[in-house]
Design a protein around this motif. Sequence first.
Motif, short mmCIF file in Angstrom:
data_model
loop_
_atom_site.label_atom_id
_atom_site.label_comp_id
_atom_site.label_asym_id
_atom_site.label_seq_id
_atom_site.Cartn_x
_atom_site.Cartn_y
_atom_site.Cartn_z
N ARG A 236 10.83 35.07 -14.75
CA ARG A 236 12.27 35.30 -14.90
C ARG A 236 12.77 34.52 -16.09
O ARG A 236 12.45 33.36 -16.26
CB ARG A 236 13.02 34.84 -13.63
N ARG B 252 6.67 38.34 -0.27
CA ARG B 252 7.77 38.70 -1.18
C ARG B 252 7.44 38.16 -2.58
O ARG B 252 7.44 36.96 -2.81
CB ARG B 252 9.08 38.07 -0.68
N MET C 262 5.42 33.69 -1.56
CA MET C 262 5.94 34.21 -2.80
C MET C 262 4.79 34.24 -3.82
O MET C 262 3.63 34.11 -3.44
CB MET C 262 7.12 33.37 -3.26
N SER C 263 5.13 34.39 -5.10
CA SER C 263 4.07 34.60 -6.09
C SER C 263 3.00 33.50 -6.08
O SER C 263 1.82 33.79 -6.21
CB SER C 263 4.68 34.70 -7.49
N MET D 282 10.87 30.33 3.88
CA MET D 282 10.63 30.03 2.47
C MET D 282 9.74 28.80 2.32
O MET D 282 8.92 28.73 1.43
CB MET D 282 11.94 29.72 1.75
N ASN E 28 18.55 39.59 -3.52
CA ASN E 28 19.23 38.37 -3.09
C ASN E 28 20.75 38.46 -3.16
O ASN E 28 21.43 37.65 -2.54
CB ASN E 28 18.82 37.19 -3.97
N ILE F 39 17.16 39.49 1.07
CA ILE F 39 16.38 38.25 1.22
C ILE F 39 17.16 37.02 0.72
O ILE F 39 16.61 35.93 0.61
CB ILE F 39 15.01 38.34 0.49
N GLY G 223 8.03 38.18 -6.79
CA GLY G 223 8.84 38.53 -7.94
C GLY G 223 8.06 38.40 -9.23
O GLY G 223 7.59 39.39 -9.81
N SER G 224 7.87 37.17 -9.69
CA SER G 224 7.27 36.96 -11.02
C SER G 224 5.85 37.50 -11.14
O SER G 224 5.46 37.98 -12.21
CB SER G 224 7.31 35.48 -11.38
N LYS H 227 15.39 40.16 -7.93
CA LYS H 227 16.57 39.52 -8.53
C LYS H 227 16.42 39.42 -10.04
O LYS H 227 15.33 39.12 -10.54
CB LYS H 227 16.83 38.14 -7.91
C1 LIG Z 1 12.89 35.08 -5.71
C2 LIG Z 1 12.41 35.14 -4.33
C3 LIG Z 1 11.09 35.47 -4.04
C4 LIG Z 1 10.03 35.73 -5.10
O1 LIG Z 1 9.82 34.60 -5.89
P1 LIG Z 1 8.64 34.58 -6.99
O2 LIG Z 1 8.29 33.16 -7.12
O3 LIG Z 1 9.25 35.16 -8.23
O4 LIG Z 1 7.55 35.41 -6.47
C5 LIG Z 1 10.71 35.57 -2.70
N1 LIG Z 1 11.57 35.32 -1.71
C6 LIG Z 1 12.86 35.00 -1.95
C7 LIG Z 1 13.76 34.75 -0.79
C8 LIG Z 1 13.30 34.89 -3.25
O5 LIG Z 1 14.58 34.54 -3.47
#
Ligand SMILES: *Cc1c(COP(=O)(O)O)cnc(C)c1O
Length: 222
Positions: free
Chosen positions: A221, A212, A196-197, A155, A50, A71, A214-215, A29
Motif C-alpha cells: 500500500r 484476509r 493477513m499477508s 487480528m 474497511n 472487516i 491485501g499486500s 482498502k
Molecule cells: C488491511 C487488512 C488486512 C490485510 O492486510 P495485509 O497486511 O495487507 O495483508 C486484513 N485484515 C484486516 C482487518 C485489514 O484491515
Amino acid sequence: MSTEKSISENVRAVLSELPHGVELVAAAKTRTAEEISQAINAGINIIGENYIQEADAARNSVKYAARWHFIGSLQKNKVRKAVRLFDMIETVDSVALAQEIDKESAAIAKIMQVLIEINSGREMQKGGVLPEDAAKLIRDISTLRHIRVDGLMTMGPQNCIGDALRPYFATTRNLFNEIKQQSIAGVEMRHLSMGMSDSYKIAIEEGANIVRLGSRLFGPRL
Ligand SMILES: *Cc1c(COP(=O)(O)O)cnc(C)c1O
C-alpha cells in the motif's frame, strides 16, 4: 506497482497453495475498482472492505460478482449502509452494535451473517471482545432474529508479526472450539477468520479457514 499481470499472478499463486476449505478474502482498502476487478477475474470470490464509503464506491464500479465482507471498525451510524452493502460483517464486538445490525437488517428483510471479533491481544484501544466475554456476547446475540453468528475473527496485536502471532491465533481457535461445543441455538460457528499477508500460513496451521490478504495480492500500500 501493481500491474494487471502481477495481481492475477499473485492471486493465482496464493489460491494454488491454500489448503482445501480455506477461503481467501482480498482485503481491498485503498485499491481501485480496476484492481479489485482484476483480482476477481483471477479467482477471488470475496472482497474485504474497511470503510463504508470506499466500499460503496467500489460496489458501484466493480461489475463482477463477488461476496463482500466488512472487516473494519463499524460505527453505529454506518450500520444502515453496511447491511445493504455487505454479505458478512466480520467485526461485531458488542450487543449494542448487534442490535443495530438486527434492526437495520429486519428493515430490509435480511438475515445478516456476522463473525465476532476477538481482541486476542487484549489491547486497550483495539476493537473486539475479550476472549472470556465472547461466549456470553454470542448467547446474547443469538436471540436476535435478523443476525446470525457464523464464527470468529481476530487480528492479533498490532506490533506482532509472523510467528509471534501464533499464540493469539491459538487462543482464538480454542475459543472457537469451546463455543462450537456449547451448541448455542442459532449459532453456526463455521468460520474462523485469522491471518493477513505476513501471517496467513501460520494462521492456517492454527486453524483459520478464512484468511484476509491485501499486500500479498495487490502489492504494497502506497
Ligand atoms: C488491511 C487488512 C488486512 C490485510 O492486510 P495485509 O497486511 O495487507 O495483508 C486484513 N485484515 C484486516 C482487518 C485489514 O484491515
